[in-house]
Design an enzyme around this catalytic site. Structure first.
Site, PDB file in Angstrom:
ATOM      1  N   TYR A   1       4.106  -5.837  -0.010  1.00  0.00           N
ATOM      2  CA  TYR A   1       3.836  -5.467  -1.415  1.00  0.00           C
ATOM      3  C   TYR A   1       3.000  -4.181  -1.554  1.00  0.00           C
ATOM      4  CZ  TYR A   1      -0.394  -8.704  -1.452  1.00  0.00           C
ATOM      5  OH  TYR A   1      -1.559  -9.366  -1.216  1.00  0.00           O
ATOM      6  N   GLU A   2       2.944  -3.686  -2.755  1.00  0.00           N
ATOM      7  CA  GLU A   2       2.287  -2.393  -3.054  1.00  0.00           C
ATOM      8  C   GLU A   2       2.919  -1.261  -2.243  1.00  0.00           C
ATOM      9  OE1 GLU A   2       0.424  -0.787  -5.705  1.00  0.00           O
ATOM     10  OE2 GLU A   2      -0.087  -2.897  -5.539  1.00  0.00           O
ATOM     11  N   GLY A   3       4.243  -1.348  -2.062  1.00  0.00           N
ATOM     12  CA  GLY A   3       4.967  -0.372  -1.240  1.00  0.00           C
ATOM     13  C   GLY A   3       5.017  -0.845   0.197  1.00  0.00           C
TER      14      GLY A   3
ATOM     15  N   GLN B   1       5.139   3.463   2.923  1.00  0.00           N
ATOM     16  CA  GLN B   1       3.871   4.149   3.201  1.00  0.00           C
ATOM     17  C   GLN B   1       4.083   5.282   4.204  1.00  0.00           C
ATOM     18  OE1 GLN B   1       1.207   3.278   1.411  1.00  0.00           O
ATOM     19  NE2 GLN B   1       2.425   1.622   0.525  1.00  0.00           N
TER      20      GLN B   1
END
Lengths: 576, 576
Positions: free
Chosen positions: B432-434, B439
């Protein structure tokens, strides 16, 4: 998405890469040649795909449970087990004299891979019985053989292994279970055993426990341990299950995965048992089955790696996110370089585990089917490869399952998808049947007691593959050169190991084992590319050698640091 | 075994290694100096140890559940949340104007680590609110600020982020949610959002959703997306929760871990929302909070790594198996070289994640507290470090949790021990969050748009540490030399990246990010050894540089292979 057994891949590997023909050319395994092998693989594929794979999620959602002292297994598992037993799969490698199929272990390893991919929790049951059959064939009296082997081989009864006790895990010699002679040739076995896979269940009529315990005159440590067969129900005069034995299932573990496989705490309270093998010879008897059991656990890692890869590929080919202008692309997330990288890594690692496991099995078949020095050489080869098959195979299982989740993104973390179950199920394979740390210690201690002969012979095989590639035209030539350089690094580390104190070897054992595993990956994948010469085999070999093999240098450096740096960290600072 | 917050380690790192004094010397953060920092860390430690850690297992055993449209959270979570809110922790970094504590992000990162170690599922709730506070502070109108910020800062209301839709995960621009002006300054927001952490619950009186949706004239892709705040209950004239909004929780996901954190599918059906930021400026608004959110997820990996390490060390120090004659040994399995190796690896990796995360936070604090070119340089440093903090920090979380299970042996696979929960909980942080793949792409694309300046400046910092060590007497000198060689390898790969086509960069992004992460590990651990000069700090730096850093060379080689080899594998052969 359902599992599809990789029959043609197994056939290619056996026939064109690993030289399985050498096995079926022997008198011992002549019956397994050609069409027989194809028929076995095809039939096992059908069982795995149609009968076992549909049980995978049910086993996870509805764990086996203990009710009033009796274990109730997951929905469908009883029918699934029945299909396995009726197909004769429990007795695949067992002696035909007691109803077995007498197949080569190499072929059984291919079959096991499929069963483990499809539903590992259920497949563990026949796997454990196979280990028991092997131990009884090698060590039991004729009477015990006659009573148990036909029942086990047909799957009418099942087998377990009872080694671990709360205070005796990796240190088996610390066990406290006792066996006292009853005076009638039987023994009264008492003690508590933990982590007993399929310790009780409702899928077959009897459960036969192989139990390690100490006789009254057994000394401390592993040399005072004996092996007993202790059935749940004592065979009556007709050889059928009779009176209940003095043993019970105390509880089932609440595990992270493999929920369909009941993991029992067993209590033996003066249970009637029969000695298997010599008094105080229990560890020797266990060791005969240990090598194959360790290989089989490596195959569990392989099986899950294959299944996780298939699931991830199917998902990726169905998922559209973002656009990448790739010529001849799929239009799915597989066009993203990083997704491709993950999927190819999964495929390369899985192929590595498959090569190592099948080649280890082949060694044992050849050791059995040949004689004299040749048999000894094959046995040493198999023994050397075994800890690598177990530890690297299961490390691969874990890494591939993790990549499988990653390919799925958020969906991978949701249980319905199934990717998470692989990740949870496979982790135990790095622990049981000797942790991967123990495997690495075995590799650098016991498996180098020949002065490194078996290791060097294996390195020579890898070098031969490297030379063949280096001498070829085209894309494989530079890969051969790279593989040759990795052989040098590993050979140099092997020399360091042979000259080092034992605890210095132990300190570097894990990176050394992993380095050797990656090296074998290069070997099998390059050999497959040389044999198959298709675009995908060349690409996969190239990926392994350019993306995974470069790690070997660093691992070899780490392996040679010795133990001192590990103990330089003061123990009392560990909790600070 | 209970969690013990590493307060003195954090104090040492901040004070003696990372130069946190530079932050508290600024006017902006002057209040956070000295005793204030110590008091905050000590008080947060007490909350984590005494209030949150006891909830960890309850959250796992009793997942949040949806009952008649309302989410019921795990036992004890409501009280735990109350303690967090009443302690002022939700508003740690929030503007004092709306009731926040205005603390540096660096200090908040230390606090977050402890909360994540103790009970990540619960800690996610205030973390999400913190992200919302930040977004509103930066982009909302004064009216929205006045209505929401005091409630959010005090923890009376909580916040969520609604980005993902079934067809729009990593590709946010594919979202279909709509927002139509109501004519009164509000908007009717409609659409389905998935993976909404703490999307509904019973621990606070209102849930405020930040929702990405497209206005009628919003064009396709990310540039046509706007951000709205959509509360569960519409604030009445007094600013208290009034009428229920037109939104509902459709279902909760059945996840592999983080069971205590309800992950909702949310349905917005013409729900009343208010625009935050400019029309079509939603992505820009999201991006301001994205960097900090990504750092925070890295800290989640760190928190679980620390907790898993503590648990493994406590187990190992209590477990006796086999005997190893080690002078001054512990008499436990910690005397075995391979167990030592695992534990030191856990400690070295955890320390790496801590160094990277705190240093990233420090960059953002300095960017906020300084001005002009200096602020820009700090911001660029923080931006460059962020994908490494997120991806390497969470990779470390996963690896350390896996090692934690391994140290426990069979006990690690049994849920009661708690080691397995870390392993299950932490995996989502790589997604999650990319995802960590995203990243890495961010690192080699957006974060190198400065021509590599920020990357080179970071490498210069590492080189300076290497030089200091190389120029010192004794054990650290050769470590400095080894770190310097790793800097060269990474610098050379950086140059390759800067000269490569974008998809070639992407193909090598993951190994490059990992190599950079390992390099930073050497940097922080060696700097700590130089600053602390205790036996354990020297030993840990030596372990990192001799056991982990050697992997950098192979990773750099892999990073430079380009995309072509990945596409050479025919896509139609992937399913074969």
């Amino acid at each position: 998405m359902t599992y599809r057994a990789p029959v043609s891949e197994l056939q290619f590997l056996l026939r064109d890469v690993l030289g399985y023909g050498r096995v079926t050319e022997t008198e011992r395994f002549a019956e397994a040649a050609g069409e027989m092998t194809d028929a076995i693989l095809t039939e096992a594929a059908r069982l795995a795909e149609e009968v076992m794979a549909p049980l995978q999620r049910a086993g996870d959602l509805h764990p086996a449970r203990l009710e009033n002292g009796v274990v109730r297994t997951s929905p469908g598992f009883a029918d699934g087990y029945k299909a396995i037993a009726e197909g004769g799969w429990v007795g695949m490698t067992a002696d035909p004299e007691h109803g077995g199929m007498g197949l080569p272990l190499t072929l059984a390893t291919g079959v096991n891979e499929m069963m483990h991919s499809a539903c590992l929790a259920l497949a563990l049951n026949p796997l454990l019985t196979q280990g028991q059959i092997e131990a009884l064939e090698a060590h039991a009296s004729d009477e015990i053989k006659a009573t148990y082997l036909p029942k086990l081989t047909s799957g009418t009864w099942t087998g377990t292994m009872n080694l671990t006790e709360p205070q005796a895990g990796s240190d088996v010699g610390a066990l406290r279970s006792k066996a006292v002679p009853n005076g009638d040739g039987t023994y009264a076995v008492s003690g508590q055993k933990i982590y007993i896979s399929w310790g009780d269940h409702d899928v077959a009529e009897n459960v036969c426990h192989l139990v390690l315990a100490r006789l009254p005159d057994g000394r401390a440590g592993t040399k005072g341990i004996s092996l007993f067969i202790v059935p749940k129900y004592l065979p009556d005069e007709a050889g059928n299950p009779g009176k209940a034995n003095s043993l019970r299932t105390v509880s089932l573990e609440h595990k992270m995965g493999l929920h369909g496989s009941p993991t029992a705490v067993m209590e033996f309270d003066g249970a009637t048992g029969w000695l298997v093998g010599a008094e105080h010879g229990g560890m020797a008897a266990m060791f005969t089955m240990m090598n194959n059991a360790r290989l089989a656990v490596g195959v569990e890692g392989l099986g899950i790696a294959e299944a996780a890869t298939q699931k991830a590929v199917a998902f990726a080919l169905d998922r559209v996110q973002g656009r990448v202008p790739v010529e001849g692309g799929t239009g799915t997330i597989l066009d993203h370089a990083d997704v491709r990288r993950m999927v190819l890594r999964m495929k390369a690692l899985t192929a590595t585990a498959r090569g190592i496991c099948l080649d280890t099995a082949l060694s044992f078949d050849m050791a059995q089917a040949t004689g004299g020095e040749e048999a000894k050489t094959w046995a040493a080869r198999g023994a050397f490869l075994t800890p690598i098959a177990k530890a690297h195979g299961t490390d691969i299982g874990c890494e591939v399952a993790e990549l499988g989740i990653q390919v799925h993104g958020g969906m991978g973390y949701v249980e319905e998808t199934g990717a998470a179950q692989f990740y949870r199920d496979v982790k135990v394979t790095t622990i049981y049947e000797g942790t991967n740390g123990i495997q690495a210690m075995d590799m650098v201690a016991r498996k180098l007691m020949d002065g490194g002969d078996a290791a060097r012979a294996m390195l020579a095989e890898v070098q031969a593959t490297a030379d063949r590639a280096a001498g070829s035209d085209g894309a494989l030539a530079p890969l051969g050169a790279a593989l040759g350089r990795a052989v040098e690094a590993v050979a140099e580390t092997l020399d360091w190991m042979l000259g080092a104190e034992m605890n210095d070897r132990f300190a570097g054992a894990r990176p050394f084992l992993t380095a050797f595993g990656h090296l074998l990956g290069g070997h099998y994948l390059l050999a497959a590319a040389l044999a198959g010469d298709s675009a995908e085999r060349v690409a996969l070999a190239r990926f392994q050698i350019m993306q995974i093999l470069p790690g070997v240098g660093g691992l070899c450096l780490s392996a040679q640091q010795g133990a001192e740096p590990l103990y330089a960290f003061p123990a009392d600072a560990l909790t600070a």
